[in-house]
Design an enzyme around this catalytic site. Structure first.
Site: not given
Ligand code: FPP
Length: 234
Positions: A15, A17, A32, A60, A63, A188, A201
């Site tokens: 995340d 870009n 990107h 995703s 996206n 998130r 983790e």
């Protein structure tokens, strides 16, 4: 990293870009492009540090809402990197694509299917690339397959257990997910590996993905190594 616990499988949410490019007055696709270079380097850093599998969130199921030129840019990057991904086979790397690739352009789709098949027996390192991937979609797909089998009398619905679902996930042949790294300051999961993340983790970092480097990876693994994973025990 002698003496450190090394995660077997790391998930990367690439995340930041767009923000990285904007800060430089450049179009989002410039970010990107830089992000895709970092993707490639990260595979090598993971291998050097003794990680055995890394999964990257490249596109995703959500996206598709982005502007057409941005989607086209990401797909073109994928086309460009397919050659590199192919070369990975020579370095004993197995490629697993996670997600429903049916809606992707035919040239990309055929290449990806071929890469997955031709690297299937490589054991040196596993690279997962999540493309048109959504965690909810992945679980829904597993539920649909099991429902169909139950309806056909192939399985007894009462016998469905967590393992029955795990076996149908895209990650079924990967080591258990130990850690998720999300740069860019957002905290998130954004529908990434939501089932697999149950005991992973999380390491959130302020760096934007195009600036992610080996030092950042080392500090994430250091943080991981210092955590006390109890898996629900005491
Ligand atoms: C999220 O940053 C990034 C993406 C949606 C795309 C990531 C894709 C790549 C790095 C290219 C993948 C290519 C290969 C070969 C795997 P963002 O655009 O949401 O950033 P922002 O939050 O700053 O806008």
């Amino acid at each position: 990293m002698e003496g450190y616990q090394i995660p077997a499988h790391i998930g990367f949410i690439m995340d930041g870009n767009g923000r990285w490019a904007k800060k430089r007055g450049m179009p989002r696709n410039f970010g990107h492009t830089k992000g895709a270079e970092v993707f490639k380097k990260t595979i090598n850093w993971c291998r050097e540090l003794g990680v055995s599998c890394a999964t990257f969130y490249a596109f995703s199921t959500e996206n598709w809402k982005r502007p057409a030129d941005e989607i086209e840019g990401i797909m073109n990057l994928l086309r460009r990197y397919i050659k590199d991904i192919r070369a990975a086979a020579k370095e004993d790397i197995r490629i697993i694509i996670l997600g429903d690739i049916a809606p992707l352009a035919e040239d990309i789709r055929l290449e990806l299917v071929d890469i997955m098949e031709s690297t299937r027996s490589n054991t040196g390192f596993i690279v997962g690339i999540a493309l048109n991937y959504g965690g909810r979609d992945e679980i829904t797909r597993a539920a649909r397959i099991l429902a169909r089998k139950a309806a056909d009398g192939e399985i007894d619905a009462e016998q469905i257990c967590e393992d029955s679902i795990e076996r149908l996930l895209y990650t079924s042949e990967m080591p258990k997910l130990d850690m998720i790294i999300r740069p860019s300051g957002e905290q998130r999961l954004s529908n990434f590996l939501i089932w697999q993340a149950a005991y992973a983790e999380f390491v959130f970092m302020d760096v934007l993905w195009p600036d992610f480097d080996k030092n950042a990876l080392v500090s994430a693994i250091t943080a991981y190594s210092q955590r006390n994973r109890r898996f629900g025990g005491i």
